[in-house]
Write an enzyme that holds these catalytic residues in place. Structure first.
Site, PDB file in Angstrom:
ATOM      1  N   CYS A   1       0.599  -1.200   0.078  1.00 29.14           N
ATOM      2  CA  CYS A   1      -0.003  -0.208   0.072  1.00 29.14           C
ATOM      3  C   CYS A   1       1.002   1.262   0.262  1.00 29.14           C
ATOM      4  CB  CYS A   1      -0.810  -0.748   1.005  1.00 29.14           C
ATOM      5  SG  CYS A   1       0.132  -0.571   1.950  1.00 29.14           S
TER       6      CYS A   1
ATOM      7  N   VAL B   1       0.358   4.816  -2.080  1.00 32.28           N
ATOM      8  CA  VAL B   1      -0.230   5.670  -2.344  1.00 32.28           C
ATOM      9  C   VAL B   1       0.669   6.775  -2.567  1.00 32.28           C
ATOM     10  CG1 VAL B   1      -0.778   6.843   0.308  1.00 32.28           C
ATOM     11  CG2 VAL B   1      -1.117   5.204   0.032  1.00 32.28           C
TER      12      VAL B   1
HETATM   13  S1  SF4 Z   1       2.312  -0.955   5.438  1.00 37.01           S
HETATM   14 FE1  SF4 Z   1       4.366  -0.267   6.554  1.00 37.01          FE
HETATM   15  S2  SF4 Z   1       3.773  -0.591   8.456  1.00 37.01           S
HETATM   16 FE2  SF4 Z   1       2.618  -1.563   8.308  1.00 37.01          FE
HETATM   17  S3  SF4 Z   1       3.687  -3.733   8.027  1.00 37.01           S
HETATM   18 FE3  SF4 Z   1       4.163  -2.813   5.671  1.00 37.01          FE
HETATM   19  S4  SF4 Z   1       5.635  -2.075   6.680  1.00 37.01           S
HETATM   20 FE4  SF4 Z   1       4.939  -2.139   8.817  1.00 37.01          FE
END
Ligand code: SF4
Lengths: 509, 453
Positions: free
Chosen positions: A151, A155
């Site tokens: 994600c 983003v």
């Molecule tokens: S999105 Fe970021 S906070 Fe979430 S598990 Fe992956 S590295 Fe860690």
């Protein structure tokens, strides 16, 4: 070594007096509520009023029964030979994916990350991607790198195809190395859509690279897709059945050997998978057979449209009727008769179902899992005379709901069922208390709700962290039906014996 | 052993020397790396068992990680619930503050926790949401502390996340409540996560010596008890360099002396207990510790005898993070095991010098390279086993190497005197298993017959 030594498990250890006392003493510092208050609240959470409030919840998810897209993409990537899953994002997710899969299969899982950090978040992750590719080629010598995003990369809007083109230009990525990639943000879909996106990209990338034009039906072979499948045994069973037909086939995305390798004394990053050169040829196959639908939508769409494949797909074929349909399709697509041996097998499994029917008949069950798995389970339960009552699918959609409801309507045993897609296991808990059932079926995550409701959990699906080797036994096909039946009926019998008064502690059941 | 910060028992205030904070090593793209800062923060705070832990982000961060901790709770289980805002596309585009507000309110109204920890993740840090603001507003509205944990994955390693979690404890929690009673023998344990119940072993020992734990930070901790940590007589930082900063801050603000110690091995355990007793300033407690240590060490050495016999001269490769790299060495040496390889990838310069004190150049240092490097070392140094975290387990087993899990997910407690005994048993058990006989020999058809032509 000579003397054998005994070790007390921690479960027993901490029941020893000294620890019990110590815990009680500690309570003094906790300043807890009174035991009455605790019990009263606990009771309240089992009421109808609480259930309504729980179902009115919109914002927060409590105990989800799904994982995110890139996890599925990693599984899809590991279905191909010498392929390294490469995840573009910060490093944490990758560690999670590896341990998630490792805990289920009890196998090492190769996967690397671009390890984006703050600067990458601001300036984009191109450098990380290019350096990462160079690095991982040197370290792991893959023949294909399957890139997916998290994600975070989504983003900030990193453009994978541009980055990869730059990597090739810079010479970090060899011209002829195939690099399928998929955009798999965690904020949409779930592990099954991520699987789909990556598989499609692998097929497309390898196919385009070959420069062929599709000639569907040119070869007698079948394409076989199993989708996001946590059972290595299913692959073996599929091969066995196809072998009995004498059919020739290509499994597209076979992760079974990567997740079920032997302890030979030598660790390797890659243990098997579909050979890369088999993929372009698959476009010429006589037909495509998929035993999941919800986790293969994009892939099957691609195969139909671009390859012109004739495609047959059903949800996970659990039980007799679903297997019948599967075999009929194999027969049609391969142009071969259903082998006698399989017919006999069917009769034997039906026999086994009759032997056990009395114990399963009328048992009310709750189930949670992925859509394809649930469709299969509902069908099988209905065949066994079990009554699906609560069906919770965190990653289900409208289409799934409709299909499930239609299936449930087809049998009087489905009359009481309600289907909850998009809901979580905390909803399931409310359902279990408001409308109790005898058994729960689902992944390990369901064990907490099941324990509270004091019903046994039949572990089926993904992930199964707390039991060993279940994934090695197929659940599809007639043989799979027998395996599940064995597990189901014996669990019921175990419970019965546990509860049996002396006078009905019978030898023969 | 050499005490971490103060020298021997002469200096009361241990924290004069500020620990060098070398930046945590940056992860390298294209390698298999460890957890992120969010993970580190989560692992540090989740053991506060009665609090709710809400992960603000898409499903990734929680969906793949909840309920996998090995920290045990003796009571409340709320921290085992997986709460997440599970953001979708719409939330990313239009913002998710409202969803966060509602989630917090829901959790507080339904679960009535003493506090809610709200974790930022990569996505919610990037979309620039005012999480602190939301938490502040809801705290005021609801009268329940809502604590923002600003440690998104991309800021760096797991260790950094632990450090950030320490800051959160210091800024938001410690000093917020008062204990009903205090004694002059109250100690805080910092960085003890009660893996497999280790803290319970330690707590028992402390009780026997007439000391008690005022705040558990955070293994088997409760929110309120962390709040009154500022009333302790001393802090012990247990095997977690990342939380040293917290101890330093507490010394500066509250004048609580601290020391760094470990409970792996009898010697380290005795040392730690002595150091605690010393910091309480009570001669009587010190005497009791001396007696206890003497008695326990004696008992232990008797009980260990059969195991020592079996373990003597065995060679191990140890691959674990940070402080454990040296503290476990001591424990293994007490059992007669020779450490022939040791991972240093997460160790600081100080850790490495402690490793060197213990094994000199007899062993191979494995700074990086993970799996491959470990296996190479096992082969070149003819090690009998690998002692590491679960991540490396399956690959060791593929190579048919006996493996003992030393990290987070294990189910065995190795701390304290009893812990050393457990470790000894576990090692012997692992080495004894008949499966190694099976792997040591070729299958019959692979054996070369003497008469083959
Ligand atoms: S999105 Fe970021 S906070 Fe979430 S598990 Fe992956 S590295 Fe860690």
């Amino acid at each position: 070594m000579s003397e054998r030594l005994n070790i007390v498990d921690h479960n027993q250890l901490f029941r020893q007096d000294k620890y019990v006392r110590q815990r009680e003493e500690k309570r003094a510092f906790e300043a807890p509520c009174s035991p009455e208050e605790v019990t009263a609240t606990l009771e309240y959470t089992k009421t109808k009023e609480y259930k309504d409030k729980n179902f009115a919840r919109t914002a927060v998810v409590v105990n989800p029964a799904k994982a995110c897209q890139p996890l599925g993409a990693v599984m899809a990537a590991l279905g191909f030979e010498k392929t390294l899953p490469f995840i573009h994002g910060s490093q944490g997710c990758t560690a999670y994916f590896r341990s998630h899969l490792a805990r289920h299969f009890k196998e090492p899982v190769p996967a690397v990350s671009t390890s984006m950090t703050e600067d990458a978040a601001v300036f984009g992750g191109m450098r990380n991607l290019i350096d990462g590719i160079e690095n991982c080629i040197a370290l792991y010598q893959p023949e294909m790198i399957a890139v997916c995003t998290t994600c975070m990369a989504e983003v900030i809007g990193d453009d994978l195809s541009a980055f990869l083109a730059n990597a090739r230009q810079e010479g970090a990525l060899p011209e002829d190395m195939p690099v399928p990639f998929a955009n798999t943000p965690s904020f949409s879909g779930s592990h099954i859509t991520g699987y789909d996106a990556m598989l499609r990209s692998v097929l497309e990338t390898l196919y385009n690279k070959s420069g062929r034009t599709p000639q569907p039906g040119h070869e007698l072979k079948l394409n076989v897709l199993l989708g996001f499948d946590g059972y290595t045994g299913n692959f073996a069973e599929m091969r066995r059945m196809l072998g009995m037909f004498g059919a020739t086939y290509t499994i597209l995305g076979d992760h079974s050997s990567n997740f079920d390798s032997g302890a030979t004394g030598e660790y390797s990053y890659y243990y098997g998978g579909t050979p890369l050169e088999d993929v372009p040829k698959a476009a010429d196959a006589a037909g495509t057979l998929a035993i999941q639908q919800y986790s293969l939508r994009k892939t099957l769409g691609y195969m139909k449209q671009t390859w012109g494949q004739q495609v047959f797909s059903i949800s996970t074929p659990l039980g007799i009727r679903a297997t019948d349909r599967l075999l009929e399709e194999i027969s049609r697509l391969s142009g071969r008769e259903i082998p006698e041996a399989l017919k006999q097998e069917r009769a034997r499994i039906v026999d086994a179902m009759m032997d056990s029917h009395a114990y399963l008949h009328g048992k009310r069950v709750a189930m949670a899992g992925d859509p394809d798995m649930l469709i299969g389970l509902i069908g099988f339960c209905l065949e066994l005379g079990m009554e699906p009552v609560h069906i919770v699918c965190s990653n289900g959609d409208r289409k799934f709901e409709k299909e499930a409801e239609l299936l449930l309507k087809s049998s009087p045993y489905g009359a009481e069922a309600t289907v909850h897609s998009g809901q979580d296991l905390w909803h399931m808990r409310s359902l279990l208390f408001q409308d109790p059932v005898d058994l729960a079926i689902g992944s390990s995550h369901l064990k907490f709700a099941a324990k509270e409701a004091k019903i046994p959990l039949l572990r089926v699906g993904f992930p199964i962290f707390d039991r060993h080797h279940l994934h090695r036994y197929p659940i599809i096909g007639y043989q799979g039906a027998l395996n599940l039946l064995t597990q189901f009926v014996n669990t019921v019998l175990d419970v019965m014996e546990e509860q049996a008064p002396d006078h009905s502690f019978d030898l023969v059941r | 052993m050499e005490p971490a910060v103060s020298n021997g028992r002469l200096e009361v205030s241990c924290g004069k020397k500020i620990p060098k904070s070398t930046p945590c090593p940056r992860p390298v793209p294209g390698e298999a790396s460890g957890g992120c800062s969010f993970d580190g923060a989560q692992i540090t705070l989740i053991p506060i068992a009665d609090a709710a832990h809400l992960v603000h982000g898409p499903i990734a961060c929680l969906g793949n990680s909840w309920e996998s901790r090995g920290s045990l709770s003796s009571g409340p289980e709320l921290s085992a619930y997986g709460f997440t805002t599970d953001l979708g596309e719409q939330d990313i585009i239009f913002g998710s503050e409202q969803k966060l507000h509602e989630s917090i309110r829901y959790i507080v109204s339904r679960f009535a926790p003493p506090a809610v920890f709200v974790y930022t993740t990569c996505v919610t840090a990037l979309t620039g949401e005012d999480i602190e603001g939301v938490c502040k507003a809801e705290s005021e509205q609801l009268g329940t502390p809502i604590i923002p944990v600003n440690s998104p994955g991309f800021v760096g390693s797991k260790n950094l996340g632990t450090r950030l979690a320490g800051d959160v404890l210091f800024q938001h929690i410690i000093g917020s409540t008062e204990p009903e009673q205090t004694t002059s023998h109250d100690i805080n344990l910092i960085g003890e996560y009660n893996i497999a119940g280790e803290m319970w072993h330690i707590e028992r020992l402390m009780q026997q010596a007439g000391m008690s734990i005022l705040s558990r930070i955070t293994g088997d901790g409760r929110f309120r008890e962390v709040g009154w940590a500022h009333r302790a007589k001393a802090n012990m930082v247990v095997c977690s360099r990342a939380l040293l900063g917290l101890a330093v801050q507490m010394e500066r603000k509250y004048g609580i002396p601290y020391f760094e110690g470990s409970f792996y091995g009898a010697k380290e355990t005795s040392y730690s207990l002595r150091q605690m007793a010393y910091l309480t300033g009570d001669r009587d407690v010190e005497r009791r510790v001396d007696k206890l240590a003497a008695r326990e060490e004696m008992r232990l050495s008797l009980e260990l005898e059969p195991y020592r016999k079996q373990l003597k001269g065995k060679r191990a490769v140890l691959y674990t993070g940070g402080v454990k790299s040296w503290s476990v060495i001591t424990a293994l040496q007490e059992l007669g095991i020779k450490v022939v390889g040791v991972g240093t990838n997460k160790s600081t310069a100080e850790d490495v010098s402690r490793i060197a004190d213990r094994i000199g150049d007899d062993a191979e240092y494995i700074p990086e390279g993970g799996a491959r490097q470990i296996l190479k070392t096992v082969r070149s140094r003819k090690a009998d086993m690998v002692i590491a975290g679960g991540r490396n387990m399956y690959m060791a087993l593929k190579e048919q190497i006996p493996f003992v899990d030393i990290n987070q997910e294990r189910h065995k407690a190795y701390a304290g005197y009893d812990g050393l005994l457990s470790l000894a048993k576990q090692l012997v058990h692992t080495l004894q298993h008949p499966v190694w006989e099976l792997t040591a020999k070729l299958a019959p058809w692979e054996e070369e017959t003497e008469f083959a032509d």
